[in-house]
Design an enzyme around this catalytic site. Structure first.
Site, mmCIF file in Angstrom:
data_model
loop_
_atom_site.group_PDB
_atom_site.id
_atom_site.type_symbol
_atom_site.label_atom_id
_atom_site.label_comp_id
_atom_site.label_asym_id
_atom_site.label_seq_id
_atom_site.Cartn_x
_atom_site.Cartn_y
_atom_site.Cartn_z
ATOM 1 N N ARG A 56 0.851 -1.185 0.000
ATOM 2 C CA ARG A 56 0.000 0.000 0.000
ATOM 3 C C ARG A 56 0.894 1.244 0.000
ATOM 4 O O ARG A 56 1.981 1.244 0.582
ATOM 5 C CB ARG A 56 -0.900 0.019 1.238
ATOM 6 C CG ARG A 56 -1.890 1.192 1.215
ATOM 7 C CD ARG A 56 -2.608 1.393 2.533
ATOM 8 N NE ARG A 56 -3.469 2.570 2.443
ATOM 9 C CZ ARG A 56 -4.024 3.187 3.474
ATOM 10 N NH1 ARG A 56 -3.808 2.757 4.702
ATOM 11 N NH2 ARG A 56 -4.782 4.255 3.289
ATOM 12 N N HIS A 57 0.415 2.301 -0.645
ATOM 13 C CA HIS A 57 1.163 3.565 -0.667
ATOM 14 C C HIS A 57 1.457 4.058 0.742
ATOM 15 O O HIS A 57 0.807 3.680 1.722
ATOM 16 C CB HIS A 57 0.377 4.630 -1.439
ATOM 17 C CG HIS A 57 -0.986 4.904 -0.849
ATOM 18 N ND1 HIS A 57 -1.162 5.650 0.294
ATOM 19 C CD2 HIS A 57 -2.221 4.508 -1.232
ATOM 20 C CE1 HIS A 57 -2.455 5.718 0.589
ATOM 21 N NE2 HIS A 57 -3.115 5.027 -0.317
ATOM 22 N N GLY A 58 2.417 4.954 0.861
ATOM 23 C CA GLY A 58 2.780 5.522 2.157
ATOM 24 C C GLY A 58 1.797 6.591 2.608
ATOM 25 O O GLY A 58 0.759 6.828 1.976
#
Length: 486
Positions: free
Chosen positions: A88-90
């Site tokens: 998942r993106h940061g």
């Protein structure tokens, strides 16, 4: 210059250039918004999908670049030959929709004006006044973009994984990395930051080049894989666009648990309770999380809520994730079959190459997506399933539920498949084994609770998904009978 298999996943120069301009633009505007140090709130465990990665993995706080090897990881005679990671993106900014709701709530506080005089004389309303004066620094341009803390999340994850699996992330394998991403800027930028972290691992102290100039090149955009939900007509019709699909979410918003919070917050902020709704309460709660995650600041918004409130608001968020991305409807998880099958295609290919004494052509596959990418896949695999469904009416019974989105998919969450080749295997079947890691911790298999599986046994357990789940059929809407027969 030859780039190896990674050259097959390059994107065209034009979208890369456009994304680079957007990235540089956002960097210039947010360079001053970095958190200075780690600040903890008692509410931190309850922020759902807005949870910081370090709140799920507090052991990372002393040294976020150092790997923490799970003692259950295989070693000695078993060698990792391939790693497939879904990431998942940061940490990101709020969306424009969330920012506008916050602006609406901030306006309510500022509109109180002279009405505050009598409440202040009675010793009340101080928090409301502090929030009215608290700078509203969020702007529409932020709209869910990755923040500097989010880039740091990715760089540090890259450093830890590279140290944990040095043979897979060797310098020789750098050109053979495969990166795939959602088209959303926060995912593209997360992939770029991960590559910068790997560069730091290989070349300590040297500034990284532009991602487009790296040997592996930038991630390839593939929304059919990473945003499969946007391409599934049955999901879009029966869940996403269906006004009644989130019935339990809407019912809980008007239920007794939320009504208690309305009254309490209205009293604290000294605004009419009729001016508040669940969406405004949620955005106030999440503003505490955004200030904490993005700037490392514990804002006055955190003081509006106590832990009991936080548990209720976490449940509201989990209800949405459950009914829209988890076990609420079968299509939520079945829509992710393509992604699940893609992972096993990579693993199958690596097994065949090893069996033929060939080098594994893609030792590391990195796929950057969303919480909405990970949750359906984990549900498809049978993880975090409670005995009873989450509903608007069983909050107290679900206090110890397995399905807690913040503990499963915080920012930078990751699901990793590690394929091992074991030299001293007694049979060919025992030669290849698999372990799963969720957020860098070994994830016991959903069906056996074992920490490792023979590869063939794992495939056999998920045989239905691998062989019988066809996205074109799963996502096809039922045909409507238009005949005139009586």
């Amino acid at each position: 210059m030859h780039r190896g298999p990674c050259s097959l996943v390059r994107v065209s120069a034009t979208p890369v250039a456009a994304l680079a301009v957007a990235l540089l633009s956002s960097l210039s505007r947010c360079s001053l918004l970095e958190p200075e140090n780690s600040v903890v709130s008692a509410l931190s465990p309850y922020f759902g999908t807005k949870t910081r990665y370090e709140d799920v993995n507090p052991g990372l706080l002393p040294d976020p670049e150092a790997p923490r090897r799970d003692p259950e990881l295989l070693e000695e005679t078993c060698t990792p030959v391939q790693l497939v990671a879904l990431i998942r993106h940061g940490t990101r900014y709020p969306t424009t929709k969330q920012i506008r709701k916050l602006r609406q709530l901030h306006g309510l506080l500022q509109a109180r004006g002279a009405e505050d005089d009598r409440t202040r004389a009675a010793g009340r309303g101080d928090l409301g006044a502090a929030l009215a004066d608290w700078p509203l620094w969020y702007a529409d341009w932020m709209d869910g973009q990755l923040v500097e803390k989010g880039r740091q999340d990715m760089r540090q994850l890259a450093l830890r994984l590279a140290s944990l699996f040095p043979a897979l992330f060797s310098r020789e394998n750098y050109g053979r990395l495969q990166l795939v991403t959602s088209s959303k800027h926060r995912c593209v930028d997360s992939g770029a930051a991960f590559l910068q972290g790997l560069w730091q691992h290989y070349h300590p102290g040297l500034p990284p080049p532009d991602v487009a100039d790296m040997e592996c090149g930038p991630p390839r955009i593939n929304d059919k894989l990473m945003r499969f939900f946007d391409h599934c007509e049955k999901f879009l019709t029966q869940v996403e666009r269906n006004a009644t699909a989130l019935y339990h979410v809407e019912a809980f918003k008007t239920g007794p648990e939320m009504q208690n919070i309305f009254k309490k917050v209205a009293d604290i902020l000294q605004v009419p309770v009729n001016n508040l709704n669940a969406d405004l309460i949620q955005v106030a709660f999440f503003t505490c999380s955004f200030d904490l995650a993005i700037k490392g600041v514990k804002s006055p918004w955190c003081d509006v809520f106590d832990i009991d409130d936080a548990k209720v608001l976490e449940y509201l968020n989990d209800l949405k994730q459950y009914w829209k991305r988890g076990y609420g409807y079968t299509i939520n998880s079945r829509s992710s079959c393509t992604l699940f099958q893609d992972i096993f295609q990579h693993l199958d290919k690596a097994v065949k190459q090893k069996q033929c004494s060939q080098p594994v052509s893609s030792p590391v596959i990195l796929q950057f997506g969303h919480a909405e990418t990970l949750l359906p896949l984990l549900s498809l695999m049978g993880y975090f399933k409670d005995k009873e469904p989450l509903t608007a009416y069983n909050y107290k019974e679900q206090m110890h539920r397995k399905f807690r989105s913040g503990h499963i998919v915080p920012y930078a969450s990751n699901l990793i498949f590690v394929l091992y080749h074991c030299k001293n295997a007694k049979t060919p079947k025992e030669e290849f084994r698999v372990q799963l890691l969720l957020n860098e911790k070994v994830l016991p298999l959903a069906h056996s609770q074992e920490t490792v599986s023979l590869y063939e046994d794992l495939k056999n357990h998920y045989k239905d998904i691998l062989q019988s789940c066809h996205t074109s059929e799963e996502c096809e809407l039922p045909k409507v009978n238009t005949s005139d027969e009586l």
